[in-house]
Motif scaffolding. Structure first.
Motif, PDB file in Angstrom:
ATOM      1  N   LYS A  35       7.374  -7.719  16.985  1.00 25.21           N
ATOM      2  CA  LYS A  35       6.532  -6.563  16.671  1.00 25.21           C
ATOM      3  C   LYS A  35       6.989  -5.924  15.366  1.00 25.21           C
ATOM      4  N   ALA A  36       8.303  -5.804  15.183  1.00 20.95           N
ATOM      5  CA  ALA A  36       8.826  -5.215  13.950  1.00 20.95           C
ATOM      6  C   ALA A  36       8.452  -6.077  12.743  1.00 20.95           C
ATOM      7  N   THR A  37       8.516  -7.389  12.901  1.00 22.90           N
ATOM      8  CA  THR A  37       8.140  -8.297  11.816  1.00 22.90           C
ATOM      9  C   THR A  37       6.665  -8.142  11.476  1.00 22.90           C
ATOM     10  N   GLU A  38       5.826  -8.057  12.495  1.00 23.13           N
ATOM     11  CA  GLU A  38       4.387  -7.858  12.277  1.00 23.13           C
ATOM     12  C   GLU A  38       4.138  -6.535  11.563  1.00 23.13           C
ATOM     13  N   ASP A  39       4.835  -5.491  11.982  1.00 24.01           N
ATOM     14  CA  ASP A  39       4.673  -4.173  11.351  1.00 24.01           C
ATOM     15  C   ASP A  39       5.105  -4.206   9.891  1.00 24.01           C
ATOM     16  N   ARG A  40       6.228  -4.872   9.602  1.00 27.21           N
ATOM     17  CA  ARG A  40       6.690  -4.971   8.213  1.00 27.21           C
ATOM     18  C   ARG A  40       5.685  -5.731   7.358  1.00 27.21           C
ATOM     19  N   LYS A  41       5.120  -6.799   7.903  1.00 30.48           N
ATOM     20  CA  LYS A  41       4.121  -7.573   7.154  1.00 30.48           C
ATOM     21  C   LYS A  41       2.893  -6.716   6.880  1.00 30.48           C
ATOM     22  N   ALA A  42       2.426  -5.980   7.881  1.00 31.19           N
ATOM     23  CA  ALA A  42       1.252  -5.118   7.698  1.00 31.19           C
ATOM     24  C   ALA A  42       1.541  -4.035   6.670  1.00 31.19           C
ATOM     25  N   ASN A  43       2.732  -3.431   6.726  1.00 33.54           N
ATOM     26  CA  ASN A  43       3.102  -2.400   5.748  1.00 33.54           C
ATOM     27  C   ASN A  43       3.174  -2.980   4.346  1.00 33.54           C
ATOM     28  N   HIS A  44       3.726  -4.178   4.228  1.00 35.74           N
ATOM     29  CA  HIS A  44       3.831  -4.833   2.926  1.00 35.74           C
ATOM     30  C   HIS A  44       2.440  -5.109   2.356  1.00 35.74           C
ATOM     31  N   GLU A  45       1.540  -5.610   3.171  1.00 39.48           N
ATOM     32  CA  GLU A  45       0.173  -5.891   2.715  1.00 39.48           C
ATOM     33  C   GLU A  45      -0.543  -4.611   2.307  1.00 39.48           C
ATOM     34  N   GLU A  46      -0.381  -3.557   3.103  1.00 35.53           N
ATOM     35  CA  GLU A  46      -1.008  -2.274   2.789  1.00 35.53           C
ATOM     36  C   GLU A  46      -0.456  -1.712   1.481  1.00 35.53           C
ATOM     37  N   GLN A  50      -2.498  -0.859  -2.008  1.00 40.40           N
ATOM     38  CA  GLN A  50      -2.432   0.458  -2.642  1.00 40.40           C
ATOM     39  C   GLN A  50      -1.958   0.343  -4.089  1.00 40.40           C
ATOM     40  N   LEU A  51      -0.918  -0.460  -4.318  1.00 42.13           N
ATOM     41  CA  LEU A  51      -0.394  -0.617  -5.676  1.00 42.13           C
ATOM     42  C   LEU A  51      -1.415  -1.297  -6.585  1.00 42.13           C
ATOM     43  N   GLN A  81       4.197  -4.173 -13.511  1.00 43.33           N
ATOM     44  CA  GLN A  81       4.738  -2.900 -13.993  1.00 43.33           C
ATOM     45  C   GLN A  81       4.615  -1.810 -12.920  1.00 43.33           C
ATOM     46  N   ILE A  82       3.453  -1.719 -12.292  1.00 45.70           N
ATOM     47  CA  ILE A  82       3.231  -0.701 -11.260  1.00 45.70           C
ATOM     48  C   ILE A  82       4.118  -0.965 -10.049  1.00 45.70           C
ATOM     49  N   ARG A  83       4.190  -2.219  -9.614  1.00 46.23           N
ATOM     50  CA  ARG A  83       5.026  -2.571  -8.455  1.00 46.23           C
ATOM     51  C   ARG A  83       6.492  -2.264  -8.739  1.00 46.23           C
ATOM     52  N   ASP A  84       6.960  -2.643  -9.939  1.00 44.93           N
ATOM     53  CA  ASP A  84       8.360  -2.398 -10.287  1.00 44.93           C
ATOM     54  C   ASP A  84       8.666  -0.903 -10.348  1.00 44.93           C
ATOM     55  N   ALA A  85       7.735  -0.122 -10.874  1.00 43.48           N
ATOM     56  CA  ALA A  85       7.928   1.331 -10.919  1.00 43.48           C
ATOM     57  C   ALA A  85       8.016   1.904  -9.503  1.00 43.48           C
TER      58      ALA A  85
END
Length: 100
Positions: A35-46, A50-51, A81-85
């Motif tokens: 579940k934690a892995t799924e949540d991290r993947k969803a957060n990363h995609e979101e 956004q970026l 550039q945006i991701r790194d910032a």
């Protein structure tokens, strides 16, 4: 003799309970980890969505300047550039909060 039999039977029963408890704990730990892995993947995609939206908006507002700079053109780096910032900002917050 009865006390010895009760002790022996109790030990066997306790071992059974321990085995069941250990199996349940391992299964539950695996479920929580998945579940934690799924949540991290969803957060990363979101976060990436956004970026990307921020980068698209920034580029729309700064197209002329960005076209002159290799590091900010859409095909050469505005997203990086945006991701790194954003990553640098996260690092600063973690450092202030005590995480390293």
């Amino acid at each position: 003799m009865g006390a010895i039999a009760n002790q022996f039977g109790g030990d066997i029963a306790q071992r059974g309970v321990d085995a069941i408890t250990a199996a349940w704990a391992e299964e539950e730990g695996n479920r929580i980890g998945e579940k934690a892995t799924e949540d991290r993947k969803a957060n990363h995609e979101e976060r990436n969505l956004q970026l990307r939206a921020i980068a698209d908006h920034w580029y729309a507002e700064n197209t002329e300047w960005a076209e002159e700079e290799k590091d900010f053109s859409p095909d050469r780096g505005v997203y990086t550039q945006i991701r790194d910032a954003a990553d640098r900002g996260n690092d600063k917050v973690n450092a202030v909060g005590g995480e390293k």
